[in-house]
Design an enzyme around this catalytic site. Sequence first.
Site, PDB file in Angstrom:
ATOM      1  N   SER A   1      38.130  39.375  48.514  1.00 50.31           N
ATOM      2  CA  SER A   1      37.533  39.794  47.413  1.00 50.31           C
ATOM      3  C   SER A   1      35.890  39.386  47.982  1.00 50.31           C
ATOM      4  O   SER A   1      35.887  38.279  48.579  1.00 50.31           O
ATOM      5  CB  SER A   1      37.983  38.784  46.150  1.00 50.31           C
TER       6      SER A   1
ATOM      7  N   TYR B   1      41.914  30.786  42.088  1.00 47.54           N
ATOM      8  CA  TYR B   1      42.247  32.174  42.641  1.00 47.54           C
ATOM      9  C   TYR B   1      41.274  32.415  43.715  1.00 47.54           C
ATOM     10  O   TYR B   1      41.640  33.029  44.820  1.00 47.54           O
ATOM     11  CB  TYR B   1      41.936  33.089  41.539  1.00 47.54           C
TER      12      TYR B   1
ATOM     13  N   PHE C   1      28.687  39.615  28.090  1.00 50.93           N
ATOM     14  CA  PHE C   1      28.388  38.337  28.374  1.00 50.93           C
ATOM     15  C   PHE C   1      27.130  37.972  29.002  1.00 50.93           C
ATOM     16  O   PHE C   1      26.772  37.833  30.141  1.00 50.93           O
ATOM     17  CB  PHE C   1      29.418  37.762  29.411  1.00 50.93           C
TER      18      PHE C   1
ATOM     19  N   LYS D   1      41.923  33.124  48.194  1.00 52.55           N
ATOM     20  CA  LYS D   1      41.158  34.305  49.192  1.00 52.55           C
ATOM     21  C   LYS D   1      40.776  33.843  50.421  1.00 52.55           C
ATOM     22  O   LYS D   1      40.818  34.298  51.457  1.00 52.55           O
ATOM     23  CB  LYS D   1      40.244  35.261  48.421  1.00 52.55           C
TER      24      LYS D   1
HETATM   25  C1  UD1 Z   1      36.017  38.989  38.188  1.00 50.60           C
HETATM   26  C2  UD1 Z   1      36.368  37.674  38.481  1.00 50.60           C
HETATM   27  C3  UD1 Z   1      36.535  37.592  40.218  1.00 50.60           C
HETATM   28  C4  UD1 Z   1      37.534  38.656  40.717  1.00 50.60           C
HETATM   29  C5  UD1 Z   1      37.363  39.822  39.976  1.00 50.60           C
HETATM   30  C6  UD1 Z   1      38.858  40.884  40.250  1.00 50.60           C
HETATM   31  C7  UD1 Z   1      35.499  36.107  36.879  1.00 50.60           C
HETATM   32  C8  UD1 Z   1      34.165  35.076  36.709  1.00 50.60           C
HETATM   33  N1  UD1 Z   1      35.364  36.690  38.550  1.00 50.60           N
HETATM   34  O1  UD1 Z   1      34.959  39.486  38.831  1.00 50.60           O
HETATM   35  O2  UD1 Z   1      36.887  36.407  40.604  1.00 50.60           O
HETATM   36  O3  UD1 Z   1      37.708  38.630  41.974  1.00 50.60           O
HETATM   37  O4  UD1 Z   1      37.306  39.755  38.527  1.00 50.60           O
HETATM   38  O5  UD1 Z   1      38.470  42.193  39.657  1.00 50.60           O
HETATM   39  O6  UD1 Z   1      36.443  36.167  36.023  1.00 50.60           O
HETATM   40  N2  UD1 Z   1      31.714  41.565  31.346  1.00 50.60           N
HETATM   41  C9  UD1 Z   1      31.631  41.440  30.122  1.00 50.60           C
HETATM   42  N3  UD1 Z   1      32.433  41.663  28.819  1.00 50.60           N
HETATM   43  C10 UD1 Z   1      33.615  41.623  29.392  1.00 50.60           C
HETATM   44  C11 UD1 Z   1      33.993  41.450  30.672  1.00 50.60           C
HETATM   45  C12 UD1 Z   1      33.116  41.392  31.448  1.00 50.60           C
HETATM   46  O7  UD1 Z   1      30.101  41.716  29.824  1.00 50.60           O
HETATM   47  O8  UD1 Z   1      34.609  41.588  28.140  1.00 50.60           O
HETATM   48  C13 UD1 Z   1      30.962  41.385  32.452  1.00 50.60           C
HETATM   49  C14 UD1 Z   1      30.864  40.110  33.115  1.00 50.60           C
HETATM   50  O9  UD1 Z   1      30.263  39.121  32.714  1.00 50.60           O
HETATM   51  C15 UD1 Z   1      30.438  40.836  34.649  1.00 50.60           C
HETATM   52  C16 UD1 Z   1      30.747  42.154  34.649  1.00 50.60           C
HETATM   53  O10 UD1 Z   1      31.144  42.797  33.239  1.00 50.60           O
HETATM   54  O11 UD1 Z   1      29.024  40.731  34.568  1.00 50.60           O
HETATM   55  C17 UD1 Z   1      32.066  42.443  35.438  1.00 50.60           C
HETATM   56  O12 UD1 Z   1      33.093  41.555  35.014  1.00 50.60           O
HETATM   57  P1  UD1 Z   1      34.592  41.431  35.483  1.00 50.60           P
HETATM   58  O13 UD1 Z   1      35.088  42.818  35.426  1.00 50.60           O
HETATM   59  O14 UD1 Z   1      35.273  40.308  34.994  1.00 50.60           O
HETATM   60  O15 UD1 Z   1      34.380  41.328  37.108  1.00 50.60           O
HETATM   61  P2  UD1 Z   1      33.586  40.165  37.941  1.00 50.60           P
HETATM   62  O16 UD1 Z   1      33.042  38.992  37.078  1.00 50.60           O
HETATM   63  O17 UD1 Z   1      32.777  40.508  38.919  1.00 50.60           O
END
Ligand code: UD1
Length: 340
Positions: A126, A151, A220, A155
């Site tokens: 990842s 987690y 967020f 990796k």
């Molecule tokens: C997340 C994990 C990462 C993992 C990856 C797997 C965290 C902090 N990181 O990455 O370790 O390898 O998933 O797919 O959990 N967002 C929103 N609202 C939401 C959900 C997400 O605004 O309800 C935003 C987040 O702040 C981020 C983006 O969308 O900026 C992507 O989020 P997400 O899909 O959770 O991926 P990662 O944070 O990149």
Amino acid sequence: MDKILVTGGLGFIGSHTVVELQNEGYEVVIIDDLSNSTENVLDGITAITGKQPLFEKLDLKDRARVASFFEKHNDIKGVIHFAASKAVGESVQEPLLYYENNISTLVYILKELKKLPSAAFIFSSSCTVYGQADELPITENAPVKQAESPYGNTKQIGEEIISDTCKVTPNIKAIALRYFNPVGSHKSAKIGELPIGVPQNLVPFITQTAIGIRQELSVFGDDYPTPDGTCIRDYIHVVDLAKAHVVALNRLLQNKNKANYETFNLGTGKGSSVLEVVQAFEKVSGEKLNYKIVGRREGDIISAYADTTKANDELGWKTELTLDDAMRSAWKWEQVVRKG
Ligand code: UD1
């Protein structure tokens, strides 16, 4: 054609990879413990490819069964190892569960591969290993940063275990693929992402909100130092990602690798903000998404997107699908799952 074991082959990325392997003519055996998937996924794979892969429900922590599986399938030429726990928050609460599920199982598989005359091994890693990189786009040479969660640590440790093993075990050749953010689903909508409970990841949360299961998406934070204030990620279509696994496997099986252990970033090279993802969804679906800006999520990095030069040049692979394609397929999948 060569027999390939796909662990976690009924999961999101695993199932899409099994489809691409079968399309290329590989014989696939799936191991999955069904902890985060269902046997119905086999039907989806079979419907797309016209061929039912072999399947064994097996918990990789059961070392005796893993050993007898490899005795039975002693003609396996390669393993693509997806099976792992992946919820970041849960890993903070249950670190030992994560170390056992993700690390001990990796060791057991490598010990079995050591017994084979030769084996190709592809590991699901990842971009989380880079943390907040100092330079963007992120190359494979960017330093691995202190993991933010157990987690993420699994990796990093996983990569080290494989690298150490390959140094002294010439019959095992391995590639670690560092995924950026996999999204979307197969265009047939016969397989896709099926998060259990409330989705933690952005795209399934968007599609579940649009279909009415969630009230609204919480974005967020909009006060990050990015053009629109929301975080930036590199969203890669899962079908492009799946194809990269086949290319990486071919590289090892055809002895085209330059070292016994290699790492590649798998991303599009393009960063998209959370609001850009929302806009892409609204555009391709014609739906208005209910969302509100809330506070930052703890542990989120500001921006991450891949430098894809190494994967493009060395693997000869590049993405073919866009964020719009991914959002369109994710939405189609959500509609099929909920409405049939
Ligand atoms: C997340 C994990 C990462 C993992 C990856 C797997 C965290 C902090 N990181 O990455 O370790 O390898 O998933 O797919 O959990 N967002 C929103 N609202 C939401 C959900 C997400 O605004 O309800 C935003 C987040 O702040 C981020 C983006 O969308 O900026 C992507 O989020 P997400 O899909 O959770 O991926 P990662 O944070 O990149």
